[in-house]
Structures are given as structure tokens and as C-alpha cells.
Design an enzyme around this catalytic site. Structure first.
Site, PDB file in Angstrom:
ATOM      1  N   ARG A 188       2.097  31.319 -62.564  1.00 22.93           N
ATOM      2  CA  ARG A 188       1.793  32.098 -63.832  1.00 22.93           C
ATOM      3  C   ARG A 188       2.993  32.177 -64.481  1.00 22.93           C
ATOM      4  O   ARG A 188       3.739  33.135 -64.375  1.00 22.93           O
ATOM      5  CB  ARG A 188       1.232  33.018 -63.655  1.00 22.93           C
ATOM      6  N   LYS A 206      16.916  32.948 -63.051  1.00 21.99           N
ATOM      7  CA  LYS A 206      16.934  34.198 -62.703  1.00 21.99           C
ATOM      8  C   LYS A 206      18.233  34.559 -61.834  1.00 21.99           C
ATOM      9  O   LYS A 206      18.868  35.576 -61.921  1.00 21.99           O
ATOM     10  CB  LYS A 206      15.575  34.620 -61.789  1.00 21.99           C
ATOM     11  N   ASP A 301       7.876  40.976 -61.616  1.00 20.08           N
ATOM     12  CA  ASP A 301       6.750  41.014 -62.599  1.00 20.08           C
ATOM     13  C   ASP A 301       6.156  42.411 -62.685  1.00 20.08           C
ATOM     14  O   ASP A 301       5.644  42.878 -63.624  1.00 20.08           O
ATOM     15  CB  ASP A 301       5.746  39.980 -62.465  1.00 20.08           C
TER      16      ASP A 301
END
Length: 610
Positions: A188, A206, A301
Site C-alpha cells: 500500500r 526513508k 504509517d
């Protein structure tokens, strides 16, 4: 209790105790002993392979002496340049491109060839380049990752080819001491769906921010991609797709892959932190719940988004003059990020307002595709939604404006990834109940945001406190320049990660994220808040991260959640002393252990024989 996979790894893997202390101690970054033998040989041998390795290569910044010593004379242009001049050339190349993806490709190529210069450029130009290496540009980069691929820049673990051998594969990484791992399965990616191994752009981006913004040493940082297949037919039929042409694993099969990865990582790098990123919602919650008390890990997330939004919420309430215990929050979206944010804000309301957990959760309202999330609307709710579902007889409603009229929220948070959905009537309705409503359209990339900054300011007559998930340009409203805030996780995750590692935290707790949120909120001055700015400027990210890291480390140590023997007297100074700076705190030239050093000398002599 250890799983069968964890037991197998512990039984078959050799001990890491034979490594030098410097190779295993995460609070001593930059130890040369942490490098694997092939890396040490490359460094000792010099010559062309030395230049081809991005860890060692400094390009035209090598001095005359270094060129002689490393046997690279003639392999570079004769000029000797400072890293500042090299960086100026890179920025000229970047600024000559108009398309963000082309800028991304230039930086990607630089990272593949000269690591120190790459990070120097990022650190010196964070405000300009953070949106290039991460959101929003990384979304397009991931969609086209198999087309723009140059170098891997991380590790791939295939559930179809490597299962049962993850520990063996992980040892191929050129460092014995990894401090931070960012791992995704591409299930996702942002609001773009299942991108499979094209999602590798997320861990790579990241990690770049963990290093540039958080102070991690690049030698000790690992981007990782789990290839668990994909259900996106376009990718399965694409000749350039870089992953296995297999349908995505689900359920126990998928969890076994994640468990093997985590067990291998912990045994290979005993004190590293694992950050989960962009797993599908149900799997993300299941993985976090299963792993969070077993490994040093968190899900950005769910928890990172929660931390950064909570910080903005704290400062937004200050701007409104609203007490925490009186605030009501409406969430548009009920996925992993939304529930993570809701949980953290509810925890803040509970602690700051002196309320019970049940009372605090009554301040939260959530909307999904079927309307207001309640236990009475007739459908079976996924487990993660039941946590915040209304159980108090709140009427079942679907219309957004009707819900706003009923709830009268102080803040609205969008995390659907579905694009514009908040219209003029809704914003005007919020303004009837709150003079300065908090409007947070956090879906990424910018094209997926629930409302633009321009419309939010226009519909609220310039009164709303606005923060997006990605950057928005300043807005001119009735002669006044309004600067949108950015609730970007980058304000939270580098500091949480660095503070957790440097304090040797046992686990990453909710209390540590609340401490991170408060630390970030306190970084913004009273004058900035009064001007409507609830987040700091990203160009100060390294100082922000140090402040957040110190808050996290203090919270861990003070709650007995640290393996560090003694608490530093000045935590902020301790954190800053551990942060890597390219060109100034390169790998320390500690002595190799005698046996290894002697063996490398022998190997180098043999390799240099004609």
C-alpha cells in the site's frame, strides 16, 4: 515464545559475539570494524574498485596524497575540489531540470556513486530536496521504479526464492552493525495501492531522511524490500517489473515471511530498529501487534503519522484556545494511518485531560466509505475500526456536512488517499462552531489531498489552521500571505528512530511517541503559533530530530525501557554527539583487531601480485 522460524534461525545461525565490540555497539556509529571483510579489502586495495564503491568514493574531493595512497591517480580529473564546490555543481544540475522526477533520478544516480556528497547535498538543501527524495515525488518514482532503475540501493528478500534463507541473505549486507532498517512489502504505497517491489523507493527515501535528517550513519542504515508478490495485473504483465510474477501472499503465509525477516534481522544485527512501512492496513496492524513487544520496531504509517499529527493538534489547540479535554476530532478515513492517529490523540486527551480511556475515545469520530463508523450501522467492522467505533448511540450518518453539523469538530483529519472531498459547505459549517478550525488533509501525494490549501483558506475566510501531508505553496488571501503547514512524518520518525537506538530502548512504546509529539510541538514558538504556523520549518530538520530524539530517549530511560547502563547528564548533547555529518565525522579509523588486520594485509599483498 519463539516461532518455529525464529527457533530455526537461532539454532542454525552462528553467534555474533565473536565480532569486536565496536562492530556491535549501536551507540558507537562509524566503527571501521563494523565493515565486512570484502569492504575492508576494497578499502585496503584501493585502485578503481575503490572509486566504484559509493561508500568510499569522494570523486574530485580526494587530495593528492589520498590519490597516491589509494592508487587512484589518473583515474580522476586532476583538479582537487571541496565538497562544497562539488555540491554546487550537483545543485546546478538539479535546478536545470523542471520535472521533479528528473531531479529524483539525478539524486538517485549520485547516491549510487558518491554517498558522502549525496548526503552533503541533501543536508544543505533539505527544504528544496526533501520533496524530491520523498513525498510527493517518491510517489511517481515508485510508480515508475522499474523504468528508472539504476542501482538497488538496498536489499531484496524474496518470499518465493529466499524463504528459509533470509539470515544467510542478510549477511551479504556490507556492515556487521546495522542500526536502522526500513522495510516494506509494497502492499500500500502512499495512496497509490499495491506496487509490489516498485515500492522500494519508499525504504530508500526513508533511509535517506533517517541519515540526512536524523543523524544515522549511512554505513549502518538498510532499506529493505520484501517481495511477497503483487495483485496489480499491470505489474504482473510488465516485462520490466523487478519482482516475482506471483500473486501477493496473504494471511499466515505473509506473516511467516515477516516473522522470518524480523528474526533474521535481530540475530544478524541484535540492536537494530526495524521500521515497517506501507503494508496493507489489516496486515500492518497484525504485524505491529505481533512484533512490537518482541523487537525494537514501529510502524510509521500508524505511529509516526500519529505522532506528527498529535504535535500539530497540540499547537492547533493552543492557537484556538481550546482545552485538550474539550476537543473533538473528526477523521475522514479509517485505515491504518487514521486509526493510528486517532489512538495517539485519544491517548493525549486521556493523559492531558485527566480522562479515562473510554472517555477520551468519545472525543473521536471516524468516517469510512460507508459513513460514520458506529457499532450500530449493520456491517461487520474490521478489527482495527472497532477500537474507535462509536458505541454511544451516535446516529448513523453518511453525508459529510450532516456529520460536521452533528459533531461540531475542532479538527478534521483526512487520510483516505482519495483526492478532493471537502467542499465549501463543509468548511463553512466547521467555522460556525470553531473560529479557527484545524483542517488537516494529510493524504499523499499532494494530488490525493482532501482539499487544497487555497480552497481551505478561501472557504474559511483565511481563518483555518491548515496542514497538509505534502507541501502546499503559500496562499495570498485578501492581501495576506498564508503559509500552509506540513504534517510530514519526517518531523517525527528520524528522531524516534535515532533516540530509540542511541538509548538502547527495549521496545518503542506509545509513551515514547507522545514524548516525541510534545517535543516537536514545543519546538514551535508561541509567536509562530499565533501566526498560524503549527509546525517548524523543514530546513531545521536535524535540530528538530535531535530535540525529538532526546525527548524519546528520556521517556525510554525514565520508564525503565532502556538497556543503556547510565543515563547521559545532558541528553540533547549526547544525541547530537552521535549524529553523523558527511565530510566531518566519517568512519573512525579505529585499529582493526590484530588477527583481522594481519589477514587483510596478506590478502592485499596476494591480490596486488601481477
Amino acid at each position: 515464545m519463539a516461532t518455529a522460524e525464529e527457533t530455526r534461525i537461532l539454532r542454525t545461525a552462528p553467534s555474533t559475539s565473536d565480532l569486536p565490540e565496536q562492530a556491535r555497539d549501536v551507540t558507537k556509529p562509524g566503527a571501521v570494524q563494523a565493515r565486512t571483510k570484502p569492504m575492508k579489502l576494497t578499502e585496503a586495495m584501493g585502485n578503481a574498485p575503490y572509486l566504484w564503491n559509493p561508500v568510499f568514493n569522494r570523486g574530485t574531493a580526494f587530495s593528492e596524497k589520498e590519490r597516491r595512497d589509494r592508487r587512484i591517480e589518473g583515474l580522476l580529473p586532476p583538479v582537487v575540489e571541496s565538497i562544497e564546490l562539488q555540491a554546487a555543481r550537483v545543485m546546478e544540475q538539479i535546478q536545470s531540470e523542471s520535472e521533479p522526477l528528473e531531479k529524483f533520478i539525478i539524486l538517485n544516480a549520485l547516491q549510487s556513486t558518491n554517498e558522502a556528497l549525496f548526503y552533503h547535498v541533501i543536508i544543505k538543501n533539505l527544504e528544496e530536496l526533501a520533496p524530491v527524495i520523498y513525498t510527493p515525488t517518491v510517489g511517481e518514482a515508485c510508480q515508475k521504479y522499474d523504468r528508472i532503475f539504476r542501482q538497488p540501493l538496498g536489499m531484496y528478500f524474496s518470499a518465493f526464492r529466499h524463504k528459509g534463507r533470509f539470515y544467510e541473505i542478510m549477511k551479504n549486507w556490507p556492515s556487521h552493525n546495522v542500526q536502522i532498517i526500513v522495510v516494506t512489502d509494497g502492499g500500500r504505497i502512499l495512496g497509490l495501492g499495491d506496487l509490489g517491489t516498485n515500492g522500494m523507493g519508499i525504504p530508500v527515501g526513508k533511509i535517506a531522511l533517517y541519515v540526512a535528517g536524523g543523524g544515522f550513519h549511512p554505513d549502518h542504515s538498510l532499506p529493505a524490500q520484501l517481495d511477497c508478490g503483487t495483485d496489480t495485473e499491470k505489474l504482473l504483465n510488465d516485462k520490466f517489473y523487478l519482482g516475482s510474477k506471483e500473486k501477493r501472499l496473504t494471511g499466515d503465509e505473509h506473516m511467516e515471511v515477516v516473522e522470518e525477516f524480523c528474526a533474521a534481522a535481530q540475530h544478524c544485527f541484535p540492536n537494530c530498529l526495524i521500521q515497517f512501512e506501507d503494508f496493507q492496513t489489516n496486515q500492518a496492524f497484525a504485524i505491529l501487534e505481533k512484533m512490537r513487544n518482541k523487537y525494537l520496531c514501529f510502524n510509521d504509517d500508524i505511529q509516526g503519522t500519529g505522532g506528527v499529527v498529535t504535535a500539530g493538534f497540540i499547537n492547533g489547540l493552543k492557537a484556538q484556545g481550546t482545552k485538550t479535554k474539550d476537543a473533538k476530532v473528526l477523521f475522514y478515513g479509517a485505515g491504518s494511518s487514521a486509526v493510528g492517529v486517532a489512538n495517539m490523540i485519544a491517548t493525549l486527551i486521556q493523559k492531558e485531560g485527566g480522562l479515562s480511556e473510554k472517555e477520551a475515545k468519545e472525543h473521536i469520530y471516524m468516517i469510512d466509505s460507508k459513513g460514520l463508523v458506529t457499532t450500530t450501522r449493520g456491517d461487520k467492522l474490521p478489527e482495527h475500526k472497532t477500537v474507535m467505533a462509536r458505541k454511544d448511540g451516535t446516529p448513523d450518518m453518511k453525508d459529510l456536512v450532516d456529520i460536521v453539523k452533528h459533531v461540531k469538530p475542532h479538527a478534521v483529519v483526512g487520510l483516505t488517499g482519495g483526492g478532493e472531498a471537502w467542499g465549501q459547505e463543509m468548511i463553512e459549517e466547521m467555522c460556525k462552531h470553531v473560529e479557527k478550525p484545524l483542517v488537516f488533509p494529510l493524504s499523499n501525494p499532494t494530488s490525493q489531498a482532501e482539499i487544497t490549501a487555497e480552497n481551505a483558506y478561501k472557504y474559511s475566510k483565511g481563518k483555518c489552521i491548515f496542514a497538509g501531508g505534502s507541501p502546499f505553496d503559500p496562499v495570498e488571501y485578501e492581501g495576506k500571505k498564508l503559509v500552509p503547514g506540513q504534517a510530514n512524518n519526517v518531523f517525527i520518525f528520524p528522531g524516534v528512530g535515532f533516540g530509540s537506538v542511541m538509548i538502547k530502548a527495549k521496545t518503542v512504546t506509545d509513551d515514547m511517541f507522545i514524548a516525541a509529539a510534545k517535543g516537536l510541538a514545543d519546538y514551535v514558538s508561541k509567536e509562530q503559533i499565533e501566526a498560524g504556523n503549527i509546525y517548524p520549518e523543514i530546513n531545521d530538520l536535524r535540530n528538530i530530530s535531535a530535540t525529538v530524539a532526546a525527548a524519546v530517549a528520556n521517556a525510554a530511560y525514565d520508564t525503565g525501557n532502556s538497556n543503556l547502563k547510565q543515563k547521559p547528564k545532558d541528553m540533547l548533547s549526547y544525541i547530537k554527539s552521535k549524529m553523523w555529518v558527511p565530510g566531518k565525522s566519517e568512519i573512525d579509523n579505529h585499529e582493526h583487531d590484530d588477527i583481522t588486520n594481519h589477514k587483510i594485509e596478506q590478502d592485499v599483498k596476494e591480490a596486488r601480485q601481477p
